[in-house]
Design a protein around this motif. Structure first.
Motif: not given
Length: 481
Positions: A204, A206, A210, A272, A276-277
């Motif tokens: 995953d 995410d 994380k 992503r 996202d980062y």
């Protein structure tokens, strides 16, 4: 990369009394010679030392080698012997090699001493025409154990099967899925498991991100940051924040690899990570490859499996993944290039410029990095990969020219291109690639392992993509030979 399991080879010799040549002496000399090669070649040997003269002896020998766990049985036709002797060996469903030896001097009465090759011919025909339940191809060998003709064929088989048995049971982490629009890289995990014994583990995105964000061991992160900065790597000083992010991601991926027992990664490197980062992960992939964990871009599982295979065939050598972006008809070279996921270990003497990725840089935004800007070092290489359905394999060899000007990213011009010993012009290669429908990613390793890759594919029932000559007319799509 973890230490490779040694290939387990069983050896037996079938014989027949009426043939009076020195069959037992030859067989003893041959298996003794093989025994002395075990450590250097990376295999274990179990020998049925007594010659097999009866069906019962053949059954006992096959059972003993099967119980030992042989990966490959090399059955020498020390002399012609009964056709029935092959049946118990076929019933084990272990991969078989059939070994014929030269006849030697005539016997005292002038008769044929061994009739060895006829025995190979008989058993090979039985396996292919009558013993249809036997599931594998069969490889033939000829010559005594120390002869060049035998050694060449035998060494390729050891190399190929050692890679195959180590590939089976491995797991590839698919992190973030396949890059958008790259549907030609999508695999059926069941087909891959059936063909090569490799399992796909979906990670995953995410969860990985994380873990990277929440890591608290700054000392570990700093150690990882330092590992990126090899003596030949020059980092743009204003991108140290990007290096911090990549170091956190490396720790996260390394932890997932250990927890899930992963041997390689297929990482969806965009979009992503950028959204996202705020980071490009090309240099991260380069670092994973440096550490012996093959890492393919854009969620490319076939490439990850191919890179792992090339590494296994090359005793853990570092691999990389390229696009083929242009052809030069003047010198019959092609440019291999990618954004920058190549290990610094593969750079030429100019080293690596670790900087922002120009593809993502915009005039009104912060630069996004990092990627490895390098030229591949000179040397002979093998380019090889499985198609996404694992039905076919592309394999070719060539030489990297580090002097020819290129573009920013990880790149190298490939010249002296050969397939199956045949020199290809650049347009021949383009015809071969595009007629076959092969996908747009090209795994690469230094060294010449074309034959071993092709044999490993053959043992796995994967066909080869053969070279085609360039023509001005359209060829049927999907052409493989």
């Amino acid at each position: 990369m973890a230490a490779l399991r040694k290939l387990k080879i069983g050896v037996a010799g079938v014989m027949c009394t009426p043939f009076r040549g020195e069959k037992e002496r030859y067989f003893a000399e041959d298996w003794t010679a093989l025994s002395g090669q075990q450590e250097a070649a990376g295999f274990e040997l179990k020998v049925i030392e007594k010659g097999i003269y009866t069906q019962e002896e053949a059954q006992r020998a096959a059972d003993e080698l099967s119980q030992w766990g042989a990966d490959f049985i090399l059955l020498q036709s020390s002399s012609f012997a009964a056709g029935e002797f092959i049946r118990p060996f076929a019933a084990t469903q272990i991969r078989l090699g059939l070994w014929g030896v030269p006849e030697g001097e005539p016997s005292s009465e002038g008769g044929l001493p061994l009739n060895s090759f006829t025995g190979v011919n008989l058993y090979n025909s039985l396996l292919q025409t009558r013993l249809k339940e036997y599931p594998h191809p069969v490889k033939w060998f000829f010559g005594h154990a120390e002869s060049p003709s035998f050694q060449e064929r035998f060494n390729i088989t050891v190399q190929a099967l050692r890679a195959l048995v180590n590939l089976r049971g491995s797991r590839v982490g698919l992190a973030g899925g396949v890059a958008p629009g790259f549907d030609n890289l999508t695999v059926d995990p069941g087909v891959l498991k059936n063909k090569l014994g490799v399992e796909v583990v979906e990670l995953d995105f995410d969860a990985v991100l994380k873990r990277a964000r929440t890591l608290e061991d700054q000392k570990l992160i700093d150690t990882v940051k330092a590992s990126f900065l090899q003596p030949n790597v020059n980092l743009n000083a204003h991108l140290t924040g990007q290096l911090e992010k990549l170091s956190r991601l490396q720790v996260a991926y390394s932890q997932f690899a250990q927890e899930e027992g992963l041997s390689a990664f297929a990482i969806s490197c965009w979009p992503r990570f950028q959204s996202d980062y705020g980071v490009a992960v090309c240099s991260l992939l380069g670092q994973l490859n440096t550490l012996g964990v093959p890492a393919a871009c854009e969620g490319d599982v076939p490439a990850a499996v191919s890179m792992l295979t090339l590494s296994l065939l090359s005793n853990g050598a570092v691999t990389t993944l390229m696009d083929l972006v242009t052809l030069d008809e003047e010198d019959d070279s092609v440019l291999l290039w990618h954004c920058g996921p190549t290990s610094p270990l593969l750079a030429d003497e100019r080293g690596v410029r670790m900087s922002s990725l120009w593809l993502f840089d915009q005039p009104d935004s912060q630069p996004v990095g990092l990627h490895n800007d390098l030229i591949l070092k000179g040397g002979k290489v093998t380019v090889a990969g499985f198609t996404a359905d694992f039905e076919r394999a592309l394999v070719l060899e060539g030489e990297i020219d580090p002097q020819k000007p290129s573009y920013k990213g990880s790149s190298g011009w490939l010249k002296q291109i050969h397939m199956r010993g045949k020199r290809l012009q650049a347009m021949d290669l383009a015809e071969t690639l595009l007629s076959s429908g092969y996908q747009h990613h090209y795994p690469l390793v230094y060294g010449q392992v074309e034959n071993a890759f092709l044999e490993m594919a053959a043992w796995a029932d994967i066909a080869e993509i053969s070279p085609l000559n360039y023509t001005t007319y359209l060829k049927p799509q999907g052409t493989i030979c």
